[in-house]
Design a protein around this motif. Structure first.
Motif, PDB file in Angstrom:
ATOM      1  N   VAL A   1      -2.032  -1.009  -9.258  1.00 11.79           N
ATOM      2  CA  VAL A   1      -1.530  -0.340 -10.077  1.00 11.79           C
ATOM      3  C   VAL A   1       0.169  -0.891  -9.860  1.00 11.79           C
ATOM      4  O   VAL A   1       0.333  -0.339  -9.013  1.00 11.79           O
ATOM      5  CB  VAL A   1      -0.987   1.129 -10.109  1.00 11.79           C
ATOM      6  N   ASP A   2      -0.137  -1.045 -11.266  1.00  8.83           N
ATOM      7  CA  ASP A   2       1.214  -2.156 -11.391  1.00  8.83           C
ATOM      8  C   ASP A   2       2.895  -1.242 -11.891  1.00  8.83           C
ATOM      9  O   ASP A   2       1.708  -0.986 -13.346  1.00  8.83           O
ATOM     10  CB  ASP A   2       1.150  -3.486 -11.653  1.00  8.83           C
TER      11      ASP A   2
ATOM     12  N   SER B   1       6.957  -5.547  -5.447  1.00  6.07           N
ATOM     13  CA  SER B   1       6.384  -5.812  -4.249  1.00  6.07           C
ATOM     14  C   SER B   1       5.618  -4.720  -4.099  1.00  6.07           C
ATOM     15  O   SER B   1       5.599  -3.469  -4.350  1.00  6.07           O
ATOM     16  CB  SER B   1       7.822  -6.128  -3.207  1.00  6.07           C
ATOM     17  N   PRO B   2       4.439  -5.032  -3.823  1.00  7.26           N
ATOM     18  CA  PRO B   2       3.655  -3.984  -3.265  1.00  7.26           C
ATOM     19  C   PRO B   2       3.575  -2.800  -2.541  1.00  7.26           C
ATOM     20  O   PRO B   2       4.076  -3.235  -1.744  1.00  7.26           O
ATOM     21  CB  PRO B   2       2.144  -3.940  -3.715  1.00  7.26           C
ATOM     22  N   THR B   3       3.045  -1.614  -2.580  1.00 10.23           N
ATOM     23  CA  THR B   3       3.173  -0.115  -1.951  1.00 10.23           C
ATOM     24  C   THR B   3       1.344  -0.647  -1.584  1.00 10.23           C
ATOM     25  O   THR B   3       0.754  -0.509  -2.136  1.00 10.23           O
ATOM     26  CB  THR B   3       3.869   0.593  -1.505  1.00 10.23           C
ATOM     27  N   ILE B   4       1.152  -0.318  -0.435  1.00 12.79           N
ATOM     28  CA  ILE B   4      -0.685  -0.124   0.803  1.00 12.79           C
ATOM     29  C   ILE B   4      -0.743   1.166   0.819  1.00 12.79           C
ATOM     30  O   ILE B   4       0.076   2.052   1.066  1.00 12.79           O
ATOM     31  CB  ILE B   4      -0.594  -0.969   2.094  1.00 12.79           C
TER      32      ILE B   4
ATOM     33  N   GLN C   1       2.927   9.058  -6.984  1.00  9.61           N
ATOM     34  CA  GLN C   1       3.513   9.159  -5.511  1.00  9.61           C
ATOM     35  C   GLN C   1       5.274   9.179  -6.165  1.00  9.61           C
ATOM     36  O   GLN C   1       5.587   8.759  -4.205  1.00  9.61           O
ATOM     37  CB  GLN C   1       2.704   9.342  -4.778  1.00  9.61           C
ATOM     38  N   GLY C   2       5.516   8.533  -6.717  1.00  8.26           N
ATOM     39  CA  GLY C   2       6.519   7.624  -6.421  1.00  8.26           C
ATOM     40  C   GLY C   2       6.314   6.478  -6.545  1.00  8.26           C
ATOM     41  O   GLY C   2       7.599   5.672  -5.852  1.00  8.26           O
ATOM     42  N   LEU C   3       5.266   5.754  -6.426  1.00  8.51           N
ATOM     43  CA  LEU C   3       5.198   4.693  -5.408  1.00  8.51           C
ATOM     44  C   LEU C   3       5.265   3.202  -7.157  1.00  8.51           C
ATOM     45  O   LEU C   3       5.062   3.983  -7.727  1.00  8.51           O
ATOM     46  CB  LEU C   3       3.855   4.318  -4.817  1.00  8.51           C
ATOM     47  N   SER C   4       6.314   2.322  -6.682  1.00 12.31           N
ATOM     48  CA  SER C   4       6.350   1.676  -7.009  1.00 12.31           C
ATOM     49  C   SER C   4       4.836   0.666  -8.324  1.00 12.31           C
ATOM     50  O   SER C   4       4.501   1.042  -9.609  1.00 12.31           O
ATOM     51  CB  SER C   4       6.658   0.797  -7.190  1.00 12.31           C
ATOM     52  N   SER C   5       4.635   0.328  -6.875  1.00 13.53           N
ATOM     53  CA  SER C   5       2.713  -0.551  -7.682  1.00 13.53           C
ATOM     54  C   SER C   5       2.091  -0.477  -5.819  1.00 13.53           C
ATOM     55  O   SER C   5       2.714  -0.311  -5.255  1.00 13.53           O
ATOM     56  CB  SER C   5       3.694  -2.482  -7.515  1.00 13.53           C
ATOM     57  N   PHE C   6       1.272  -0.402  -6.042  1.00 12.99           N
ATOM     58  CA  PHE C   6       0.146  -0.196  -4.948  1.00 12.99           C
ATOM     59  C   PHE C   6      -1.085  -1.347  -4.958  1.00 12.99           C
ATOM     60  O   PHE C   6      -1.627  -1.075  -6.689  1.00 12.99           O
ATOM     61  CB  PHE C   6       0.186   1.314  -4.030  1.00 12.99           C
ATOM     62  N   ILE C   7      -2.081  -1.187  -3.965  1.00 16.07           N
ATOM     63  CA  ILE C   7      -3.058  -1.205  -4.458  1.00 16.07           C
ATOM     64  C   ILE C   7      -4.165  -0.055  -3.516  1.00 16.07           C
ATOM     65  O   ILE C   7      -3.590   0.449  -2.523  1.00 16.07           O
ATOM     66  CB  ILE C   7      -3.633  -2.133  -3.062  1.00 16.07           C
TER      67      ILE C   7
END
Length: 116
Positions: free
Chosen positions: A10-11, A16-19, A29-35
């Motif tokens: 999810v981008d 910089s992705p967050t895990i 949840q306020g995350l920028s990018s994550f897997i």
């Protein structure tokens, strides 16, 4: 033993992705990018003596808990490494070329090796 793992990127236009291994797909949840990872695991075991005297539900509950904890830590470590590798790949042209050459060599080997 069967395991299925679905990884979703999810981008939000941040490099910089967050895990996360516990966040549902699309959940903000306020995350920028994550897997996000969803893992399904199925294990069938014949219970040896003396474990066959323990009720099946108890054994399954203990086994499920142990597997859930193990998979959580294994998956978290894998995703962290994947994100670090991606970050390096995205920022380092020499690393991209190196990885690309590995793929070319692997494809050449797979063409030369007959399938059984």
């Amino acid at each position: 033993f069967k395991i299925d793992c679905e990884l979703t990127w999810v981008d939000s236009s941040v490099s910089s992705p967050t895990i996360t291994t516990e966040q549902e797909e699309g959940e903000d949840q306020g995350l920028s990018s994550f897997i996000a990872a969803k893992t399904y695991l199925s294990v069938e075991v014949d219970r040896p003596v003396p474990f066959n005297t323990i009720p099946r539900r108890v054994v399954e509950k203990i086994g499920n808990t142990a597997m859930r904890i193990s998979i959580k830590y294994i998956l978290k470590s894998f995703l962290k490494g994947l994100a670090q590798d991606y970050s390096r790949w995205a920022e380092d042209e020499d690393y991209r070329k190196f990885r690309s050459n590995l793929m070319v060599k692997e494809e050449a080997v797979s063409f030369a090796t007959p399938e059984v």
